[in-house]
Design an enzyme around this catalytic site. Sequence first.
Site, PDB file in Angstrom:
ATOM      1  N   TYR A  27       0.822  -1.215   0.000  1.00 30.37           N
ATOM      2  CA  TYR A  27       0.000   0.000   0.000  1.00 30.37           C
ATOM      3  C   TYR A  27       0.859   1.269   0.000  1.00 30.37           C
ATOM      4  O   TYR A  27       0.422   2.322  -0.440  1.00 30.37           O
ATOM      5  CB  TYR A  27      -0.891   0.044   1.246  1.00 30.37           C
ATOM      6  CG  TYR A  27      -2.249  -0.600   1.100  1.00 30.37           C
ATOM      7  CD1 TYR A  27      -2.385  -1.882   0.569  1.00 30.37           C
ATOM      8  CD2 TYR A  27      -3.390   0.062   1.514  1.00 30.37           C
ATOM      9  CE1 TYR A  27      -3.631  -2.472   0.465  1.00 30.37           C
ATOM     10  CE2 TYR A  27      -4.643  -0.519   1.413  1.00 30.37           C
ATOM     11  CZ  TYR A  27      -4.755  -1.785   0.885  1.00 30.37           C
ATOM     12  OH  TYR A  27      -5.989  -2.366   0.790  1.00 30.37           O
TER      13      TYR A  27
ATOM     14  N   LYS B  73       3.205 -15.261   1.823  1.00 28.39           N
ATOM     15  CA  LYS B  73       3.336 -15.927   0.527  1.00 28.39           C
ATOM     16  C   LYS B  73       4.825 -16.215   0.364  1.00 28.39           C
ATOM     17  O   LYS B  73       5.477 -15.776  -0.588  1.00 28.39           O
ATOM     18  CB  LYS B  73       2.765 -15.031  -0.589  1.00 28.39           C
ATOM     19  CG  LYS B  73       2.622 -15.707  -1.940  1.00 28.39           C
ATOM     20  CD  LYS B  73       1.507 -16.753  -2.001  1.00 28.39           C
ATOM     21  CE  LYS B  73       1.557 -17.501  -3.330  1.00 28.39           C
ATOM     22  NZ  LYS B  73       0.587 -18.609  -3.414  1.00 28.39           N
TER      23      LYS B  73
ATOM     24  N   ASP C 129      -3.107 -17.980   0.066  1.00 30.57           N
ATOM     25  CA  ASP C 129      -4.159 -18.635  -0.731  1.00 30.57           C
ATOM     26  C   ASP C 129      -4.833 -19.730   0.099  1.00 30.57           C
ATOM     27  O   ASP C 129      -6.060 -19.852   0.135  1.00 30.57           O
ATOM     28  CB  ASP C 129      -3.600 -19.166  -2.068  1.00 30.57           C
ATOM     29  CG  ASP C 129      -2.318 -19.983  -1.921  1.00 30.57           C
ATOM     30  OD1 ASP C 129      -1.712 -20.006  -0.824  1.00 30.57           O
ATOM     31  OD2 ASP C 129      -1.915 -20.612  -2.923  1.00 30.57           O
TER      32      ASP C 129
ATOM     33  N   ASP D  53      -6.282  -6.872   4.201  1.00 34.56           N
ATOM     34  CA  ASP D  53      -7.457  -6.210   3.621  1.00 34.56           C
ATOM     35  C   ASP D  53      -8.401  -7.261   3.054  1.00 34.56           C
ATOM     36  O   ASP D  53      -9.606  -7.256   3.313  1.00 34.56           O
ATOM     37  CB  ASP D  53      -6.988  -5.249   2.515  1.00 34.56           C
ATOM     38  CG  ASP D  53      -8.142  -4.535   1.840  1.00 34.56           C
ATOM     39  OD1 ASP D  53      -9.048  -4.078   2.554  1.00 34.56           O
ATOM     40  OD2 ASP D  53      -8.133  -4.444   0.590  1.00 34.56           O
TER      41      ASP D  53
ATOM     42  N   ASP E 181     -12.157  -9.015   4.797  1.00 31.90           N
ATOM     43  CA  ASP E 181     -13.480  -9.003   4.158  1.00 31.90           C
ATOM     44  C   ASP E 181     -14.076 -10.411   4.135  1.00 31.90           C
ATOM     45  O   ASP E 181     -15.271 -10.596   4.379  1.00 31.90           O
ATOM     46  CB  ASP E 181     -13.405  -8.482   2.711  1.00 31.90           C
ATOM     47  CG  ASP E 181     -13.656  -6.972   2.617  1.00 31.90           C
ATOM     48  OD1 ASP E 181     -13.326  -6.254   3.579  1.00 31.90           O
ATOM     49  OD2 ASP E 181     -14.176  -6.517   1.575  1.00 31.90           O
TER      50      ASP E 181
HETATM   51  C1  IPM Z   1     -10.277  -1.133   4.432  1.00 28.36           C
HETATM   52  C2  IPM Z   1     -10.594  -0.481   3.111  1.00 28.36           C
HETATM   53  C3  IPM Z   1      -9.463   0.470   2.756  1.00 28.36           C
HETATM   54  C4  IPM Z   1      -8.190  -0.346   2.648  1.00 28.36           C
HETATM   55  C5  IPM Z   1      -9.701   1.303   1.482  1.00 28.36           C
HETATM   56  C6  IPM Z   1     -10.998   2.089   1.550  1.00 28.36           C
HETATM   57  C7  IPM Z   1      -8.552   2.203   1.167  1.00 28.36           C
HETATM   58  O1  IPM Z   1     -10.802  -1.453   2.143  1.00 28.36           O
HETATM   59  O2  IPM Z   1     -10.100  -0.402   5.432  1.00 28.36           O
HETATM   60  O3  IPM Z   1     -10.245  -2.361   4.482  1.00 28.36           O
HETATM   61  O4  IPM Z   1      -7.927  -0.949   1.599  1.00 28.36           O
HETATM   62  O5  IPM Z   1      -7.443  -0.397   3.623  1.00 28.36           O
HETATM   63 MG    MG Z   2     -10.916  -3.439   2.909  1.00 29.45          MG
END
Ligand code: IPM
Ligand code: MG
Length: 360
Positions: free
Chosen positions: A141, A192, A224, A248, A252
């Site tokens: 990032y 990885k 993975d 990240d 999710d």
């Molecule tokens: C998160 C979000 C952010 C990230 C974005 C909005 C930049 O997806 O906080 O998980 O990738 O860190």
């Molecule tokens: Mg995110």
Amino acid sequence: MTHNVLVMPGDGIGPEIINEAVKVLQACNDKFGLGLSVDSALLGGAAIDATGGPLPEETLSKAKACDAILLGAVGGPKWDGLEMAIRPEKGLLGIRSELGLFGNLRPAILYPQLADASSLKPEIVSGLDILIVRELTGGIYFGQPRGIRTLENGERQGYNTYVYSESEIRRIGKVAFEAARARNGKLCSVDKANVLEVTVLWREIMDDMAKDYPDVELSHMYVDNAAMQLVRAPKQFDVMVTGNMFGDILSDAAAMLTGSIGMLPSASLDVTGKGMYEPCHGSAPDIAGQGKANPLATILSAAMMLRYSLNEGAAADAIEAAVSVVLDQGLRTADIASNGCQTVNTETMGEAVVSALLNG
Ligand code: IPM
Ligand code: MG
């Protein structure tokens, strides 16, 4: 004593969910005499519209001066056409970086009331309680060099750099080992290392650190496989630690196990424990302004803020208990709607938490 809290509603559903979280904080303030003082600031698209940039100087100085920050979400199609350097997301990444908020805690806990909202079978997810520790201010990032360049043959090429220094790895490792020590003593480091040198170093440092934490059982997993294991048998995990991008993505996936990403809070901490708290979900522009958003992730983020940065554990417990009460009452926002439950809007959900808190 006063706790100075800065709220940054941001974009999309951000203002709606922050509104409800602030109501809950005010109720806590009244009930527990916390001495909270709440100020607000612009971040992301809202800041671009007002000032031309996603992270105004005023926001940054307020953020540096306050005791803790509660953030809604940033971004939306309105600003998608802007160049990368001034997009709303840059405001978020900028504040994480400027404040040194390297330690991102993303708990994924399944409320028993929501077992059938998960996309996985109840027996796979019931009792789920995992913590993802994501490094937040380094990795691909932030790595330099980065950009889009034109090669000699005229073809364009995009490039980013995945880099971690040893001190960055040790710093996040410490957060993760200590979290595992305070929980069930199991830490899985995700990398990885079969392909990327940067994660070969990551793995080596985690192994080295494990010597100082004999009470923590460290394992390693390729990212993975970790993605697969999260949807196959997520209860094998206690704490997971990983870099910025893998964290990240995996967070999710972990969110969905709990029924909805609308339930997941997060904390982003600096070396002193000062932090910014935000839901794991985004600004959901498709449902913004319609009262459909689930405010619980933000409300639970406020609880984390009280616990981790403001040392008000009893108030944090009370918020979490109140959330459980409203779920018991059968109230659900659209994202966690279920047969036999009442689907309510953002405001009704927030106010139900406030009542449960005040009556609890
Ligand atoms: C998160 C979000 C952010 C990230 C974005 C909005 C930049 O997806 O906080 O998980 O990738 O860190
Ligand atoms: Mg995110």
